[in-house]
Design an enzyme around this catalytic site. Sequence first.
Site, PDB file in Angstrom:
ATOM      1  N   THR A  11      -4.483  -3.457  -2.014  1.00 35.81           N
ATOM      2  CA  THR A  11      -3.299  -2.852  -2.641  1.00 35.81           C
ATOM      3  C   THR A  11      -3.142  -1.441  -2.103  1.00 35.81           C
ATOM      4  O   THR A  11      -4.091  -0.862  -1.573  1.00 35.81           O
ATOM      5  CB  THR A  11      -3.445  -2.800  -4.183  1.00 35.81           C
ATOM      6  OG1 THR A  11      -2.218  -2.342  -4.761  1.00 35.81           O
ATOM      7  CG2 THR A  11      -4.559  -1.876  -4.606  1.00 35.81           C
ATOM      8  N   HIS A  15      -2.021   3.591  -9.007  1.00 35.23           N
ATOM      9  CA  HIS A  15      -2.494   3.383 -10.374  1.00 35.23           C
ATOM     10  C   HIS A  15      -3.634   2.364 -10.397  1.00 35.23           C
ATOM     11  O   HIS A  15      -4.675   2.562 -11.029  1.00 35.23           O
ATOM     12  CB  HIS A  15      -1.321   2.916 -11.244  1.00 35.23           C
ATOM     13  CG  HIS A  15      -1.720   2.424 -12.582  1.00 35.23           C
ATOM     14  ND1 HIS A  15      -1.939   3.267 -13.642  1.00 35.23           N
ATOM     15  CD2 HIS A  15      -1.961   1.178 -13.040  1.00 35.23           C
ATOM     16  CE1 HIS A  15      -2.301   2.556 -14.691  1.00 35.23           C
ATOM     17  NE2 HIS A  15      -2.315   1.279 -14.355  1.00 35.23           N
ATOM     18  N   LYS A  16      -3.438   1.254  -9.676  1.00 32.27           N
ATOM     19  CA  LYS A  16      -4.478   0.220  -9.637  1.00 32.27           C
ATOM     20  C   LYS A  16      -5.750   0.746  -8.965  1.00 32.27           C
ATOM     21  O   LYS A  16      -6.867   0.447  -9.390  1.00 32.27           O
ATOM     22  CB  LYS A  16      -3.973  -1.005  -8.863  1.00 32.27           C
ATOM     23  CG  LYS A  16      -2.883  -1.799  -9.572  1.00 32.27           C
ATOM     24  CD  LYS A  16      -2.570  -3.045  -8.768  1.00 32.27           C
ATOM     25  CE  LYS A  16      -1.412  -3.845  -9.322  1.00 32.27           C
ATOM     26  NZ  LYS A  16      -1.125  -5.045  -8.531  1.00 32.27           N
ATOM     27  N   ASP A  72      -3.526 -10.731  -8.726  1.00 32.71           N
ATOM     28  CA  ASP A  72      -2.168 -11.245  -8.897  1.00 32.71           C
ATOM     29  C   ASP A  72      -1.945 -11.467 -10.393  1.00 32.71           C
ATOM     30  O   ASP A  72      -2.854 -11.919 -11.094  1.00 32.71           O
ATOM     31  CB  ASP A  72      -1.969 -12.547  -8.117  1.00 32.71           C
ATOM     32  CG  ASP A  72      -0.488 -12.807  -7.855  1.00 32.71           C
ATOM     33  OD1 ASP A  72       0.249 -11.853  -7.562  1.00 32.71           O
ATOM     34  OD2 ASP A  72      -0.054 -13.972  -7.946  1.00 32.71           O
ATOM     35  N   GLY A 153       7.352  -2.691 -14.981  1.00 37.49           N
ATOM     36  CA  GLY A 153       7.593  -4.136 -15.094  1.00 37.49           C
ATOM     37  C   GLY A 153       8.177  -4.516 -16.447  1.00 37.49           C
ATOM     38  O   GLY A 153       9.140  -3.919 -16.927  1.00 37.49           O
ATOM     39  N   ASP A 155       6.864  -4.111 -19.371  1.00 35.60           N
ATOM     40  CA  ASP A 155       6.234  -3.366 -20.472  1.00 35.60           C
ATOM     41  C   ASP A 155       7.159  -3.083 -21.666  1.00 35.60           C
ATOM     42  O   ASP A 155       6.725  -3.220 -22.817  1.00 35.60           O
ATOM     43  CB  ASP A 155       5.637  -2.039 -19.968  1.00 35.60           C
ATOM     44  CG  ASP A 155       4.276  -2.238 -19.328  1.00 35.60           C
ATOM     45  OD1 ASP A 155       3.717  -3.345 -19.459  1.00 35.60           O
ATOM     46  OD2 ASP A 155       3.773  -1.289 -18.702  1.00 35.60           O
ATOM     47  N   HIS A 180      -4.249  -7.375 -19.677  1.00 34.75           N
ATOM     48  CA  HIS A 180      -4.660  -8.412 -18.740  1.00 34.75           C
ATOM     49  C   HIS A 180      -5.421  -7.829 -17.545  1.00 34.75           C
ATOM     50  O   HIS A 180      -6.524  -8.222 -17.244  1.00 34.75           O
ATOM     51  CB  HIS A 180      -3.396  -9.156 -18.274  1.00 34.75           C
ATOM     52  CG  HIS A 180      -2.256  -8.224 -17.923  1.00 34.75           C
ATOM     53  ND1 HIS A 180      -1.708  -7.373 -18.850  1.00 34.75           N
ATOM     54  CD2 HIS A 180      -1.607  -7.973 -16.758  1.00 34.75           C
ATOM     55  CE1 HIS A 180      -0.750  -6.653 -18.277  1.00 34.75           C
ATOM     56  NE2 HIS A 180      -0.676  -6.984 -16.999  1.00 34.75           N
TER      57      HIS A 180
HETATM   58  P1  IMP Z   1       1.417  -7.895  -9.560  1.00 33.50           P
HETATM   59  O1  IMP Z   1       0.770  -9.169  -9.152  1.00 33.50           O
HETATM   60  O2  IMP Z   1       0.471  -6.897 -10.161  1.00 33.50           O
HETATM   61  O3  IMP Z   1       2.248  -7.297  -8.458  1.00 33.50           O
HETATM   62  O4  IMP Z   1       2.425  -8.261 -10.735  1.00 33.50           O
HETATM   63  C1  IMP Z   1       3.516  -9.132 -10.545  1.00 33.50           C
HETATM   64  C2  IMP Z   1       4.647  -8.771 -11.488  1.00 33.50           C
HETATM   65  O5  IMP Z   1       4.240  -8.966 -12.843  1.00 33.50           O
HETATM   66  C3  IMP Z   1       5.062  -7.297 -11.417  1.00 33.50           C
HETATM   67  O6  IMP Z   1       6.062  -7.098 -10.448  1.00 33.50           O
HETATM   68  C4  IMP Z   1       5.599  -7.035 -12.807  1.00 33.50           C
HETATM   69  O7  IMP Z   1       6.932  -7.468 -12.901  1.00 33.50           O
HETATM   70  C5  IMP Z   1       4.746  -7.942 -13.662  1.00 33.50           C
HETATM   71  N1  IMP Z   1       3.612  -7.187 -14.230  1.00 33.50           N
HETATM   72  C6  IMP Z   1       2.336  -7.157 -13.757  1.00 33.50           C
HETATM   73  N2  IMP Z   1       1.567  -6.392 -14.526  1.00 33.50           N
HETATM   74  C7  IMP Z   1       2.366  -5.915 -15.498  1.00 33.50           C
HETATM   75  C8  IMP Z   1       2.119  -5.040 -16.590  1.00 33.50           C
HETATM   76  O8  IMP Z   1       1.016  -4.530 -16.832  1.00 33.50           O
HETATM   77  N3  IMP Z   1       3.183  -4.774 -17.372  1.00 33.50           N
HETATM   78  C9  IMP Z   1       4.422  -5.302 -17.164  1.00 33.50           C
HETATM   79  N4  IMP Z   1       4.702  -6.097 -16.145  1.00 33.50           N
HETATM   80  C10 IMP Z   1       3.674  -6.408 -15.313  1.00 33.50           C
END
Ligand code: IMP
Length: 195
Positions: A11, A15-16, A72, A153, A155, A180
């Site tokens: 990544t 933040h991550k 993911d 996202g 949230d 999560h």
């Molecule tokens: P990623 O795999 O971390 O890129 O997450 C995929 C998608 O899930 C992101 O583009 C967000 O739309 C949603 N998402 C992942 N984590 C979160 C979170 O902690 N809060 C809200 N939406 C999230």
Amino acid sequence: MEKVKELVFATNNAHKLAEARAIAGDRFRIVSLAEIGCHDDIPETSDTLAGNALQKARWVRDHYGCDCFADDTGLMVDALDGAPGVMSARYAGPGHDSSANMARLLRELEGADNRHAHFTTVIALCLDGEEHLFEGRVDGTIARTPSGNSGFGYDPIFIADETGVSFADMTPEAKNSISHRGRAMAALGKYLCGE
Ligand code: IMP
């Protein structure tokens, strides 16, 4: 003195990376894709979270020869048979716009009484020739209107069962402690550091 082991996190999300570095402490050195000179558009073509996480981690291992982990995440809504799930980032179509994704989800749930949902994060680790998977999950409900300015996202419309308020109304620390991704990262940290 033994050299600290290096582990790539697939990544460039600051933040991550900060979260992972806090968990690893000084036992592992976590490096980003940019730090190993990887600017590839890594394919994510699986229809499962585990498949995508593995695809990303294997890409780094196979092309750069590094130990690596990748994550993911998906939001699974019961009334929508688990959608948007693996499509969460592009639910409203290509462009990855969170407002559009939330707007579509609220539209799909119009009039729905069952608003139960959960986030799941899967982390895939490729380490010393082995592959391991770690998972974290948080349960909640989808609000009828967005609330809060924190996070990203979905949230503003995800209300965690444990707190009764949206993730966007929580501090980052409070969210990470039950989220999560926080739980999946904790499972990874426990495996790596034995805590
Ligand atoms: P990623 O795999 O971390 O890129 O997450 C995929 C998608 O899930 C992101 O583009 C967000 O739309 C949603 N998402 C992942 N984590 C979160 C979170 O902690 N809060 C809200 N939406 C999230």
